[in-house]
Design a protein around this motif. Sequence first.
Motif, PDB file in Angstrom:
ATOM      1  N   GLU A  63       0.816  -1.224   0.000  1.00 45.53           N
ATOM      2  CA  GLU A  63       0.000   0.000   0.000  1.00 45.53           C
ATOM      3  C   GLU A  63       0.848   1.272   0.000  1.00 45.53           C
TER       4      GLU A  63
ATOM      5  N   PRO B 269       2.218   8.165  -6.443  1.00 48.12           N
ATOM      6  CA  PRO B 269       1.366   7.024  -6.111  1.00 48.12           C
ATOM      7  C   PRO B 269       0.460   6.693  -7.297  1.00 48.12           C
ATOM      8  N   SER B 270      -0.038   5.488  -7.325  1.00 47.32           N
ATOM      9  CA  SER B 270      -0.970   5.068  -8.367  1.00 47.32           C
ATOM     10  C   SER B 270      -2.166   6.012  -8.383  1.00 47.32           C
TER      11      SER B 270
ATOM     12  N   PHE C 227      -6.350   8.702  -5.871  1.00 51.89           N
ATOM     13  CA  PHE C 227      -5.062   8.016  -5.709  1.00 51.89           C
ATOM     14  C   PHE C 227      -5.233   6.602  -5.175  1.00 51.89           C
ATOM     15  N   GLY C 228      -4.257   5.784  -5.512  1.00 50.40           N
ATOM     16  CA  GLY C 228      -4.234   4.424  -4.980  1.00 50.40           C
ATOM     17  C   GLY C 228      -5.255   3.518  -5.613  1.00 50.40           C
ATOM     18  N   VAL C 229      -5.375   3.565  -6.932  1.00 51.88           N
ATOM     19  CA  VAL C 229      -6.407   2.718  -7.531  1.00 51.88           C
ATOM     20  C   VAL C 229      -5.963   1.247  -7.626  1.00 51.88           C
TER      21      VAL C 229
ATOM     22  N   GLY D 225      -2.083   0.357  -7.690  1.00 49.16           N
ATOM     23  CA  GLY D 225      -0.757   0.294  -7.092  1.00 49.16           C
ATOM     24  C   GLY D 225      -0.765   0.980  -5.738  1.00 49.16           C
ATOM     25  N   PRO D 226       0.440   1.364  -5.239  1.00 44.21           N
ATOM     26  CA  PRO D 226       0.525   1.990  -3.921  1.00 44.21           C
ATOM     27  C   PRO D 226      -0.349   3.236  -3.799  1.00 44.21           C
ATOM     28  N   LYS D 227      -0.902   3.387  -2.586  1.00 46.86           N
ATOM     29  CA  LYS D 227      -1.709   4.575  -2.323  1.00 46.86           C
ATOM     30  C   LYS D 227      -0.816   5.754  -1.953  1.00 46.86           C
TER      31      LYS D 227
END
Lengths: 473, 224, 249
Positions: free
Chosen positions: B160, B198-199, B210-212, B214-216
């Motif tokens: 995460e 971040p993703s 954000f964080g969909v 990959g990492p948040k």
Amino acid sequence: MTETQFDFQANIRKALANRQLRSNLSFAMGSMTAKRKAIFSDAAAFEALRAQGNAIRRRALLQLPELLERLEKKCIENGMSVHWAETTDEANRIVLGILRDHHARRLVKGKSMVSEEMHLNRFLADHGVESLETDLGEFIIQLDGETPSHIIVPAIHKNKQEIARTFHEKIPNTPYTEAVEELNAIARKTLRRKFYEGEVGLSGVNMAVAETGTLCLVENEGNGRMCTTVPPVHIAVMGLEKVVEKLSDVPPLLRLLTGSATGQLITTYVNMISGPRKPDEKDGPREIHLILLDNGRSRILSDEQLRQTLQCIRCGTCLNHCPVYTRIGGHAYGFIYPGPIGEILTPQMEGLDKAGGIPTASTLCNACEEVCPVKIPIPDLIRRLRNESYDPNGSVPGHGFKRTFAEAAVWKAWALVNRHRGLNALVTKMAPVLSPILPRLGPLEAWTRGRIRPRFSQKSLHERVREKGIKDA
Amino acid sequence: MPEKSRERILRRISSALGDRRNLPSVPAPLQTPPLSREEKIEQLKTRMTAMRSEVHVVPKGDRDALWTDRLKTIVVEKGLKQMLYAPGTPVGDAVAAAWAAGDAGLPVLEPYDAPVETFKEALFSMDAGITATMGGIADTGALILWPDENEPRLMSLVPEVHIAVLDADRIYESFSEAMEKCVWADGMPTNALLISGPSKTADIELVLAFGVHGPKELVVLILT
Amino acid sequence: MRQYPPKPEKVYFFGTCLIDMAYPEAGMAAIHLIQREGVEVVFPHEQSCCGQPAYNSGFPEEARRVAEKQLEIFSKPYPIVVPSGSCAGMMRHHYPRLFAKDPGLSRVKAFSERIFELTEFLVHVLHIQLEDRGEPVTVTWHSSCHAAREMGVIEDSKSLIRQLGNVKLVTLENEHQCCGFGGTFAVKQPEISEAMVTDKIDDIRKTGAAEVLGGDCGCLMNITGAMSYRRIPITGRHIAEFIWERIHD
């Protein structure tokens, strides 16, 4: 949306009548054009960059056979397998063959326009394979059984209420929520499990480097990395024009791509894949299969002017800037590639007899050409395809399909009138007399549905100039 | 059959192009004034922060203020439970040494030391992963990662929170400069990555979230 | 940047077919503006159309035949002034393409070099100075696509309006977006065209302007035609006509 029943005019009327769609599109395109403008605010720097991009793409196309062979050689040296497909059907069968070799029944997919071109999901479903879209936008439209309406933002035609309803209805145990963060969290949770279980991952390719045998993938979400890293097998599908010569070609093209597509300096992830997992590596796919798809591209390549179509890097910015796309959205175009790039690409791929109506949907306002990061002269190519539509001696498949005696005669007469002063004067003289009594038919009928008809002057400029004694020579 | 398609396609594109081909030359990019080390750090930090990365600039060799101390503060504040690390790498070993010294509330260190097939369940439950980087790119604001057998690809993707350690001496002005100076064309790794934040996604009404997948969160420690 | 010649003694005037038939006042105003600067205007009577309607509709051969006629008529080396960004763009940028494989290409290129859009010519060649004698008025400006993206003359047009002391120029929100005319587009795709012109009109209304000005009578015909249909009391005129009315005795 089956191609055989493609009725462009009906699609247009339907799209224009959809007020929600108009408002979603107008908001989204305004926002995307503003972001792009901000990222390329330095006009001189942008011009220099797109001159680079244009030269890189032209060089690549002019060396296509050599570059593809080199790419293949390098990829094989790097441990990948390379497959060639002349048609989408052949490409689909290659994918299916790989899946069967691994007894795989589940495919996780990153975003790929070529796979849309192949109608891969439908093909795999018919053969008992679950093909799951994992890009959020693609995931949303797959739930609704739709196709992308935009090259970059596939679900741009939908607002959050529509998406909330889809999630609530189609994903088990999902409460209705319009909060974007929560909708994202639902997708994350649903898809994480799928990545975990994925047997084969499939992706597109933004560019492939012949020099090193490297596949470049550009994305923000991380689903593309998931699909190309977690499952033991990775299949990449690529239009054969996407190859570039050198690794040093990547940075300028990347900058043009992300800036044009989403107004970003760079995407969250740029993923450069040059081979499967090495024996001592702990993750990454054990096999990578690259499928090179032709599907009409080699034919497009054979015409020096139309070849420019293949310079496209699929950034989608011509859609965002097109006043027609902005009004009717992507689905109206009836095929996979909408907007200005679709107007030139689709008729060449599908044939003018099937898709020749699409090039009429342009005012030739040049907005697309102005923003194209690789300088494709889209309006010129639209004119060329319009010409091919009437030209019995043309070269694009389905050329001359529109040629009717009446239309040809009209333009012959027009040329005659505009080459002979006497005839021209007569027509000009008759226009104000005839115009009010002409029946509301044909072109005038359409024009006057929302506008008053033009009022022709009783005395032409020619006559006024003569009265004023202005010299003729 | 594939052989046949290959030959047909190659023959078609060769004849489509003919023999007379004038290759255009690629114009040189516009020159920009060179940046100092400090300017590069600042530009990278500004750009990455704008993309929602958390950037910390920490002295490299200070015995009284080790970068790993700063790391400890960050992970404790975030309340992380387990952190994936790469044993046998300089960053991994420094982290392991610092953790050995102990401190309250630190996440449990988990080595990524087995093939993903045997490690998947643990991997997908990690809440953080720490990696080194090959370098940084100032003009776009991105990290360069070349995952390898010690530091596998999924360390920067599945947990995460991704924590990345960057040596300030390895920040390049541009992607092109990084490629040239490190002679990438001589040999690419199986996977090279640029990571700028971040993703994220904007697929719903263009609202950035954000964080969909990959990492948040992306935490960058720039060691100066 | 284009290099501009010094002020000539004579110019050719290409009136455009649309102005000839429907907007002769705009054509006359443009001629008066040039004459006012002491330049003689020559109007070859054999002139007709630039050929763009056929060119854009997919009939380049017919366009070429009509273009040949213009090449023949405007034979002397005078500058050719065109009160339309679209027709000027056709003659300046597309004629060389139409005749790309023609042995007479160099003659065509020389012709294209002589093409000037009206406001561009007034500003850069004639260095015209305007004194406003009109009443205070608020106007807005529609940038036609080809004036903007082929000829690059929008700032020239607007600088002329800004010379007029009593005229307040309000910028349209989407100034550079197409009005939906597009020549034969408006009859081949009337529904999309109407959607576009409707948005354009909404933008125009938001400015509170009494009049919309433009440098292309095609766009103006489209915009004013749609405004009249909706009974919107905003007028639209060619910039030459507007300026001439405000400055002449």
